[in-house]
Scaffold this motif. Structure first.
Motif, PDB file in Angstrom:
ATOM      1  N   ASN A  76      15.555  27.731  21.725  1.00  6.67           N
ATOM      2  CA  ASN A  76      15.052  29.153  21.658  1.00  6.67           C
ATOM      3  C   ASN A  76      13.798  29.426  21.712  1.00  6.67           C
ATOM      4  O   ASN A  76      13.033  30.250  20.650  1.00  6.67           O
ATOM      5  N   ARG A  77      12.798  28.994  22.467  1.00  7.18           N
ATOM      6  CA  ARG A  77      11.439  28.696  22.388  1.00  7.18           C
ATOM      7  C   ARG A  77      11.366  30.278  22.380  1.00  7.18           C
ATOM      8  O   ARG A  77       9.804  31.244  22.492  1.00  7.18           O
ATOM      9  N   GLY A  78      11.546  31.631  23.411  1.00  9.89           N
ATOM     10  CA  GLY A  78      11.251  33.095  23.544  1.00  9.89           C
ATOM     11  C   GLY A  78      12.400  33.897  22.459  1.00  9.89           C
ATOM     12  O   GLY A  78      11.939  34.767  22.436  1.00  9.89           O
ATOM     13  N   PHE A  79      12.779  33.188  21.524  1.00  8.47           N
ATOM     14  CA  PHE A  79      13.902  34.141  20.479  1.00  8.47           C
ATOM     15  C   PHE A  79      14.999  34.992  21.351  1.00  8.47           C
ATOM     16  O   PHE A  79      15.288  36.043  20.326  1.00  8.47           O
ATOM     17  N   PRO A  92      17.872  28.229  16.261  1.00  8.86           N
ATOM     18  CA  PRO A  92      17.386  27.787  15.170  1.00  8.86           C
ATOM     19  C   PRO A  92      15.940  27.445  14.243  1.00  8.86           C
ATOM     20  O   PRO A  92      15.704  26.665  13.548  1.00  8.86           O
ATOM     21  N   TRP A  93      15.281  28.284  14.292  1.00 11.87           N
ATOM     22  CA  TRP A  93      14.063  28.686  14.016  1.00 11.87           C
ATOM     23  C   TRP A  93      14.336  29.119  12.369  1.00 11.87           C
ATOM     24  O   TRP A  93      15.434  29.673  12.072  1.00 11.87           O
ATOM     25  N   ILE A 139       7.570  29.028   9.861  1.00 10.08           N
ATOM     26  CA  ILE A 139       8.182  29.248  10.293  1.00 10.08           C
ATOM     27  C   ILE A 139       8.484  27.841  10.861  1.00 10.08           C
ATOM     28  O   ILE A 139       7.262  27.074  10.881  1.00 10.08           O
ATOM     29  N   TYR A 140       9.578  26.688  11.444  1.00  3.22           N
ATOM     30  CA  TYR A 140       9.345  25.766  11.501  1.00  3.22           C
ATOM     31  C   TYR A 140      10.895  25.810  12.607  1.00  3.22           C
ATOM     32  O   TYR A 140      11.563  27.172  12.872  1.00  3.22           O
ATOM     33  N   GLN A 216       5.984  23.120  13.328  1.00  2.00           N
ATOM     34  CA  GLN A 216       5.285  24.367  12.247  1.00  2.00           C
ATOM     35  C   GLN A 216       4.566  24.882  12.922  1.00  2.00           C
ATOM     36  O   GLN A 216       3.318  24.487  13.631  1.00  2.00           O
ATOM     37  N   LEU A 217       4.668  26.935  12.179  1.00  2.00           N
ATOM     38  CA  LEU A 217       3.595  27.405  12.014  1.00  2.00           C
ATOM     39  C   LEU A 217       3.684  27.988  10.821  1.00  2.00           C
ATOM     40  O   LEU A 217       3.988  28.719  10.347  1.00  2.00           O
ATOM     41  N   THR A 218       2.337  27.424  10.098  1.00  2.00           N
ATOM     42  CA  THR A 218       2.249  28.427   8.811  1.00  2.00           C
ATOM     43  C   THR A 218       0.593  29.031   8.364  1.00  2.00           C
ATOM     44  O   THR A 218       0.180  29.142   9.586  1.00  2.00           O
TER      45      THR A 218
END
Length: 663
Positions: A76-79, A92-93, A139-140, A216-218
């Motif tokens: 689901n790379r583009g949401f 699954p984010w 998010i991850y 992860q993006l934090t």
């Protein structure tokens, strides 16, 4: 695939074949039955097998593509998987932090007009706030049941980001709990640099291996950040074209002469609104909207699209067979009077594949990096739709329009012509069969009485299913092998055949059994996969007729071909024998009319196991695999013992090239 077709051991290495001088033999198993196999290998008796006879059928089922052969690691790379309405599900984010430190939602602010949903991340902690976030929040994404991250390998990350403030984002590959860092990098930018959507690309080199990792993006900085189209791909993909190398290698080992794609039921959709639409799968990956496959019930971002399938066919040297939707799904269908837009859509798809770089659609293909046309010569009008109300009317509209524009293209009808002639024009007719092992074994004579006049058969889906199959059993493979013997024998009227389904991700087994089983980092072939290795040299070979005389009936099937090994230019005569019975068979082999001499040392390869229901697994991937041994004293007359419940191939080297074949 049309699944619900139109049908009507570790101890493996025990060698049970011992060969000595002709007419004099011993063996380690007692042979209770006897038979004579007589082969007519004279040049005038054989027929050339079509170059296309054995290939593969790929369907987006069981996460075969998304989370499978397509190497994209982000799910689901583009949401977009949650649908176009916001707020939406981002699964699954998931978030890192809690509601006091971070708030995540979706909105329709993306810069991509065909997929407008983006993720909005509002961070409350940091920058002197009372709520601290020393480890960062964000998010991850766990990928498709865990990302396989390998030490010293490099991964390419692309994402789109926007913020009204300065950003400091840590991009990390971590263990599934986020505690162990495998690779990381920072994205730091002033507000002026990211006030509009900005593309960021960077590479991450893993310091360790983790088969169940996550991305992860934090950040530790207060503010609002938007993300969209986040992709993570290994740099090392098959021929650099985005495919998972080890899975494509297993396909290559089958030496497929064609690839039928992308379905199957995946092409139809449960409803037309969810059918595969080729236009939506071309162009830059960021701009592809993706779609929900409502037959197999999962989302695909369509990074694996129409061009990628054509590219894969070219890369593995297989003829592409494009299966397109003909205005019919499982639940709705377009009336023939309204079908022309669908016809034009298909004509455009063919121009995309075959048109010159100066044509409307060929120019788009060229922009995507493939200026030369693809060799698209086969198309199939729908999948398993013959019985539906509008199929034949729609089919004829497609048939005549395609033939008018591309007279060389071969067109495949969904209607079975094996028992009675078709009532409409076609180059091939599709034949599907899913049944028990014994039924498929008996169907080795399915095409014996088929008319030799008219369209040829394309057996695009065959497999043993039900209780005989398990998760891929020896029993299933033997029934399938017998059926393929019949396909080989009748290859004057059967031009192509492929097993189905090809792949299954063990985390989403929508159909069972399958040829190749995998997860994020492992893979193995079922007995049905290994069975196909016995037929991979048959395409383009010469088939020689043979007869079996026996003091029993019903359990022995055999075939003979002559073929050439291109790696050493050696010619071979190959004899395949299937013993479906429970006892061994003493088999006399008599080869007549062969103009070439036989080298005295050949090889014997056997597929069998202790139990008919034996399967391979991740723990025991080689429990049921072919085992080869030297065949001494090979000749025109041989006495051999055929093991019970086995598939055996004898390859006899030939010392003369005076053979009528492609050898």
């Amino acid at each position: 695939m049309g699944l619900g077709g139109t049908s009507r051991g570790a101890s493996l290495c025990i060698v049970i074949l011992l060969f000595v001088a002709p007419h004099c033999f011993t063996h380690t198993l007692e042979a209770n039955l006897s038979a004579l196999l007589t082969i007519d290998a004279s040049p005038q008796s054989g027929h050339i097998i079509p170059e296309t006879l054995f290939g593969i059928f790929f369907e987006e089922i069981n996460h075969a593509g998304a989370g499978g052969i397509w190497a994209e690691l982000v799910n689901n790379r583009g949401f977009e998987a949650g649908g176009p309405n916001t707020p939406s599900n981002i699964d699954p984010w998931a978030i890192i932090g809690n509601e006091s430190s971070i708030y995540v939602s979706t909105d329709r602010t993306s810069c991509f007009s065909r997929n407008e949903v983006a993720l909005k991340m509002k961070v409350f902690c940091g920058d002197g706030e009372s709520v601290a976030c020393p480890d960062g929040v964000g998010i991850y994404n766990p990928g498709f049941w865990g990302m396989n991250i390998e030490e010293k390998k490099t991964y390419n990350l692309i994402l789109y980001v926007k913020s009204l403030d300065m950003i400091n984002i840590t991009v990390s590959l971590t263990s599934s709990d986020g505690l162990r860092k495998l690779a990381s990098a920072n994205i730091i930018a002033d507000a002026t640099d990211v006030s509009n959507w900005t593309r960021v690309e960077l590479q991450l080199e893993a310091m360790a291996t983790d088969r169940n990792a996550r991305l992860q993006l934090t950040t530790m900085k207060k503010g609002i950040i938007w993300f969209d189209q986040i992709s993570l791909m290994p740099l090392d993909t098959y021929k650099g074209h985005g495919f998972r190398k080890e899975l494509i290698s297993m396909i290559e080992d089958l030496k497929p002469q064609f690839i039928r794609f992308p379905g199957g039921c995946f092409v139809e959709g449960e409803w037309l609104r969810n059918a595969f639409r080729w236009r939506e799968t071309i162009g830059p990956w960021e701009e592809r909207p993706g779609h929900f496959g409502d037959v197999w019930m999962y989302w695909t971002d369509d990074g694996l699209g129409y061009l990628e399938f054509l590219q894969l066919a070219e890369d593995i040297g297989a003829a592409p067979i494009w299966v397109f939707n003909n205005g019919i799904s499982h639940q709705d269908q377009v009336d023939t009077t309204n079908i022309f837009p669908f016809v034009q859509d298909v004509l455009d798809s063919i121009e995309f594949a075959r048109g010159s770089p100066d044509s409307k659609w060929g120019s788009l293909r060229a922009e995507m990096g493939h200026p030369e046309p693809f060799q698209l010569e086969y198309v199939a009008v729908g999948n398993e739709d013959c019985w539906k109300k509008n199929y034949k009317g729609n089919y004829l509209k497609f048939y005549y329009a395609i033939k008018a524009a591309y007279p060389d293209i071969k067109i495949i009808s969904n209607c079975d012509g094996s028992s009675s002639p078709l009532d409409h024009p076609a180059d091939f007719y599709d034949f599907h069969v899913y049944t028990s092992a014994s039924s498929l074994f008996m169907m080795n004579n399915q095409f014996d009485r088929t008319s030799r006049i008219g369209p040829k058969a394309f057996v695009s889906e065959y497999a043993v299913t039900g209780s005989d199959a398990g998760n891929g059993s020896l029993l299933a493979s033997l029934g399938e092998a017998a059926f393929l013997i019949g396909v080989e024998r009748n290859s004057d009227v059967v031009s192509m055949a492929s097993y189905a389904p090809l792949f299954v991700n063990t985390n989403d087994r929508r159909w069972n059994p399958d040829a190749i089983v995998f997860n994020s980092w492992q893979q193995y072939g079922t007995p049905s996969y290994w069975m196909q290795h016995f037929f991979r040299e048959s395409s383009g070979a010469t088939f020689h007729p043979s007869t079996i005389q026996a003091n029993f009936s019903g359990s022995l099937v055999a075939s003979t071909i002559t073929w050439k090994d291109p790696t050493n230019n050696q010619n071979y005569l190959r004899i395949k024998v299937i013993n479906f019975g429970k006892v061994s068979v003493s088999l006399k082999i008599s080869i007549n009319g062969l103009e070439a001499a036989i080298n005295s040392f050949g090889s014997a390869t056997i597929l069998t196991s202790d139990n008919l229901m034996d399967e391979n697994s991740f723990a025991y991937p080689n429990k049921v695999v072919p085992v080869s041994s030297v065949l001494p004293n090979a000749g025109r007359a041989m006495d051999v013992v055929i093991a019970p419940q086995s598939l055996t191939a004898f390859d006899l080297p030939l010392t003369s090239a005076k053979l009528r074949s492609a050898i």
